[in-house]
Design a protein around this motif. Sequence first.
Motif: not given
Length: 412
Positions: A86, A118, A93, A133-134, A122, A126-127, A130, A90, A137
């Motif tokens: 994890h 991810s 990221a 979200a990637i 994860l 959550l994967a 995420a 990070a 972004c």
Amino acid sequence: MPDGAGNHPPRHHDDLAPRLAVVITVIVLVGYFSVAVTYVVDGNRSGGTIDAAMLALALLPMTVLLCLQMLHSFPGLAPRLSRARHWTLALQAVLTFAPFAIFKHAWLGMPGFLAGSSLLVLVPALAWPAFAAILLCTDVLLFQVGFGWGQVAYTSVSTALTGLVVFGLSRLSGLVAEVSRSRAELARLAVAQERLRFSRDVHDLLGYSLSTITLKCELVHRLVPRQNSRAQQELSEILQTSRQALADVRAVASGYRKMSLSAEAATARSMLAAAGISATAEIDCAPLPELVDTVLASVLREGLTNVLRHSKADHCAFEARRSGHRVWLTLVNDGVGRPSTILRADSTDGGSGIGNLRVRVENLGGRLRAGVRSDGWFELRAELDVSVAAPRRSGRERGSEEEYGPGPTVTA
């Protein structure tokens, strides 16, 4: 046959598929990163020349990102670091999004790898959020550097596909390795079962026959008149040969039948993991007498074989505990009523493994129970007395030195 024969089959053919899967995955990852490098090169051209300083500045985080991606795709490369995945995610990221401030659209090849990582690192709950979200972004950053809707849509699809390819190839290489390990364990288990069957046949059939021949020869040796020296000599040689053959058979059977509960438990954990079955194991029974250790190891092996052959279990647990002079082994699984997809059971023969084990356990003064519990789980339980030094005599199992005692002696 050597004692270790059949335990270590040639591995180069078994390792070929996992190695090939890893090589293909590495080539694809390096290829994608090479494409990302071309984006950076094109983005740092000025009047037909490349800004060497900016390229060197970009290659440093890209190299780190490649190493992190390899770590996430192949956790076995660095087992210690895999426990902190994890934190490495990070870091990936940060190195994925921070350089956008310097390289802008030239850095658009990097988010796809983060999206794939991810999914690898994860948990599914959550994967996928995420992953989305990637992508979001990345779209926001692309709007910031001046991309239009069409370019953003194209880059979003490219980023999503990159992430899915990275995730799919990485998982596929892991699954190929698991299948290879599972096949190797199944082969080892099949060889071990055949060795155990052969040991029982030698022990029950040939050992008993040779013992009978020895006893008959001894009886005839005593009945032949003393003055018939030639008959006495021939019978003595026959008796000596049968004794030697019996000793050889006992040695072979004993060598095949010695097993260790702790070693079998370690193999069982590996086998269940390779088969995708969640396993819980507790072995807390201290050193056991050789006969008890062998019988309990045989119970565990037969129970594991039945789990793989006759049920489709998701969870399996086994434990061995000791209290005073009693020791018990329990094996449970939740695969009742669901046919196995791992090993195909022989429909023409129900098998006699549990029956053979029950005889062996009872010969040591113990008991064996097998059946479905009230909660729907199947339970196999064996209880033994560790103070037993030798098994009871039985007409169904004969042939070992422990069960017969010393061979007969004759005085001329």
